[in-house]
Design an enzyme around this catalytic site. Structure first.
Site, PDB file in Angstrom:
ATOM      1  N   ASP A  65      34.494  44.407  41.086  1.00  0.00           N
ATOM      2  CA  ASP A  65      35.784  44.643  40.446  1.00  0.00           C
ATOM      3  C   ASP A  65      35.775  43.927  39.096  1.00  0.00           C
ATOM      4  O   ASP A  65      35.007  42.984  38.880  1.00  0.00           O
ATOM      5  CB  ASP A  65      36.926  44.099  41.316  1.00  0.00           C
ATOM      6  CG  ASP A  65      37.537  45.155  42.224  1.00  0.00           C
ATOM      7  OD1 ASP A  65      37.919  46.215  41.713  1.00  0.00           O
ATOM      8  OD2 ASP A  65      37.647  44.911  43.446  1.00  0.00           O
ATOM      9  N   HIS A  79      35.153  48.711  43.102  1.00  0.00           N
ATOM     10  CA  HIS A  79      36.570  48.945  43.378  1.00  0.00           C
ATOM     11  C   HIS A  79      36.799  50.079  44.376  1.00  0.00           C
ATOM     12  O   HIS A  79      37.797  50.074  45.094  1.00  0.00           O
ATOM     13  CB  HIS A  79      37.279  49.274  42.061  1.00  0.00           C
ATOM     14  CG  HIS A  79      38.772  49.351  42.172  1.00  0.00           C
ATOM     15  ND1 HIS A  79      39.581  48.228  42.203  1.00  0.00           N
ATOM     16  CD2 HIS A  79      39.609  50.417  42.267  1.00  0.00           C
ATOM     17  CE1 HIS A  79      40.849  48.608  42.302  1.00  0.00           C
ATOM     18  NE2 HIS A  79      40.890  49.921  42.340  1.00  0.00           N
ATOM     19  N   SER A 106      44.251  48.827  45.848  1.00  0.00           N
ATOM     20  CA  SER A 106      44.600  48.972  44.438  1.00  0.00           C
ATOM     21  C   SER A 106      46.124  49.033  44.280  1.00  0.00           C
ATOM     22  O   SER A 106      46.814  48.079  44.620  1.00  0.00           O
ATOM     23  CB  SER A 106      43.893  50.202  43.861  1.00  0.00           C
ATOM     24  OG  SER A 106      43.863  50.176  42.462  1.00  0.00           O
TER      25      SER A 106
END
Length: 268
Positions: free
Chosen positions: A212, A244, A129
């Site tokens: 995602d 995610h 991320s």
């Protein structure tokens, strides 16, 4: 690796046509989680194998404003068990830390490992991320300022954000306080095609989870395409049946697809 030759995204940037609510939704990974049951906190710690020659540096996520190195040490065992030295890198998160300062801290951390362990058999950077963004910024680093050229052999960029302009218009920017200029200066998407790899054999893997958000998919795919336009040895992977968070949590499993890709890259 999956065959992405026939895959593409529209040339127009879709996020600019979104309402503020939809843009916020796209950059809120927890809203795209489809798992069932209670989430379990993963806190499996292990001693860093200092004597191992390949080094794996991990940069945690948290939108540059949460998370820590202590919370991110859960994935070390499958790697240290195979003789990889794992380093979980800390950086000063927002609002106290600015993004420019975070990038500088991460750069210094990579340089430190090279100086401290000059006989390493390769340094591999992995970020998730926001951490994937910080790792990607190392593709642009000017190592002459640090008096050392790290032996960078691989990058694993997991569910990252590489163009920061959309973040300026989300609630994530309340703590970050990014201006448009800040975002552009710290967007590897805008600069990496012109950068020269320190080592042309260094591999860059861009990874995204099936669940995602579409914006995270777009960011990862377009960054991969930009890498290919340059001289980078890039590849792209979409991991199935993970969101995610699971995509990085599953690194605790030695038989996990991403864990195996990482080990294969290091020991190829």
């Amino acid at each position: 690796m999956m065959d992405v030759s026939g895959v593409g995204f529209p040339s127009k940037v879709p996020w600019k046509k979104m309402s503020a609510e939809e843009l916020e939704n796209q950059y809120c990974p927890s809203r795209w989680v489809v798992r069932l049951g209670a989430e379990e906190a993963l806190r499996t710690y292990s001693q860093i194998g200092i004597e191992a020659l390949p080094f794996f540096l991990f940069f945690h996520g948290g939108y540059w404003q949460s998370g820590s190195k202590d919370e991110s040490a859960f994935m070390v065992h499958p790697l240290t068990a195979q003789g990889v030295a794992v380093v979980i890198v800390a950086y000063g998160i927002a609002p106290k830390g600015t993004l420019d300062h975070m990038v500088d801290q991460v750069t210094r951390s990579v340089a430190f490992v090279q100086k401290r362990y000059p006989s390493n058999k390769g340094i591999y950077l992995c970020g998730h991320s926001a951490g994937a963004h910080l790792a990607a910024m190392m593709l642009l680093a000017d190592w002459t300022k640090h008096g050392v050229t790290p032996n960078l052999r691989g990058f694993f960029l997991v569910s990252g954000v590489f163009d920061l302009e959309p973040i300026v218009y989300t609630s994530q920017n309340v703590a970050l306080q990014l201006t448009l200029e800040d975002a552009q200066r710290n967007s590897p998407q805008l600069k990496v095609a012109q950068a020269q790899p320190v080592d042309p054999t260094c591999r860059v893997l861009v990874v995204v989870g099936q669940f995602d958000s579409p914006e995270f998919h777009r960011q990862s795919w377009e960054f991969y395409q930009t890498l290919c336009q340059g001289e980078w040895k890039a590849s792209f992977e979409e991991l199935h049946d993970v969101d995610h968070f699971e995509i990085v949590e599953n690194l605790t499993q030695k038989d996990n697809v991403l864990t195996q890709i990482i080990l294969k890259t290091i020991f190829q």
